[in-house]
Design an enzyme around this catalytic site. Structure first.
Site, PDB file in Angstrom:
ATOM      1  CB  VAL A  74      -1.147   0.072   1.280  1.00 52.02           C
ATOM      2  CG1 VAL A  74      -1.841  -1.112   0.918  1.00 52.02           C
ATOM      3  CG2 VAL A  74      -0.156   0.040   2.660  1.00 52.02           C
ATOM      4  CB  SER A  75       0.464   4.488  -1.435  1.00 47.22           C
ATOM      5  OG  SER A  75       0.178   3.950  -2.671  1.00 47.22           O
TER       6      SER A  75
END
Length: 215
Positions: A74-75
């Site tokens: 995920v970012s």
């Protein structure tokens, strides 16, 4: 087993393991099954004549010994719950297939090629320790450049499993964050991290990114 008096052409178990590219435990298993029987020295140590092995049989065994790795990403820090759910999906899928697997994860931009987990994954692919890669979406690997990694996987005979071939549901959000991260870095270099001009620019970009996601 009788002691063979002509041991010059025979390899130790460690040498045979390195020569064939399989683990020592695999050689012991072959010995037990009769696939590649060892000879014994006077002191009882195993010695192997690898010329007795069928030409392609060790390659198949080596492929079977390679690991399955599931990769999740995920970012941002605010997406840790999404990362946990992503890993759970991967674990359930791999377990259902009966695979022995490892999960590698990253928390960082999809445009960052220097993430710790991604480096570990690529090293495993290049060293042929990994035989299968599992991801939930293509974009979880990299935002841009995933096809290049898949090409390397094909060259290294690594099976790629993508659970969801459709569009990643967080594409717009992640893309906006990736673009924001790049602009933040470059604007900080141009104007300084504490400059009023830099802060104003970042605020306007953040607003545009949020509107793009929500719109």
């Amino acid at each position: 087993m009788l002691y063979n008096t002509n041991m010059e052409k025979y390899l130790t178990i460690g040498e045979a393991s390195k020569e064939l590219g399989v683990s020592i435990s695999t050689l012991r298993r072959w010995d037990s099954s009769g696939k590649l029987k060892s000879e014994k020295t006077a002191s009882g140590h195993r010695r192997y004549d690898i010329t007795k092995l069928k030409p392609n049989s060790y390659r198949n065994e080596k492929q079977n010994d390679r690991k399955t790795v599931a990769y999740a990403r995920v970012s941002g820090q605010d997406q840790k719950n999404d990362l946990d759910r992503q890993k759970q999906v991967l674990e359930m899928y791999c377990a259902k297939q009966g695979w022995i697997y490892d999960v590698v994860s990253d928390l960082g931009s999809g445009m960052n090629y220097h993430k710790k987990g991604l480096k570990k994954l690529l090293n495993g692919i290049m060293s042929e320790d990994i035989g299968r890669l599992v991801v939930t979406h293509k974009d979880r690997l990299l935002r841009f450049g995933a096809e290049l990694v898949f090409a390397v996987c094909e060259a290294k005979n690594v099976e790629v499993v993508i659970l969801n071939q459709g569009e990643d549901t967080t594409f717009e959000e992640d893309l906006a964050k990736d673009v924001l991260e790049i602009i933040t870095v470059f604007s900080a270099r141009l104007y300084g991290s504490r400059s009023r001009k830099n802060k104003k620019l970042i605020e306007s970009i953040t607003k545009a990114a949020v509107e793009a996601v929500e719109g």
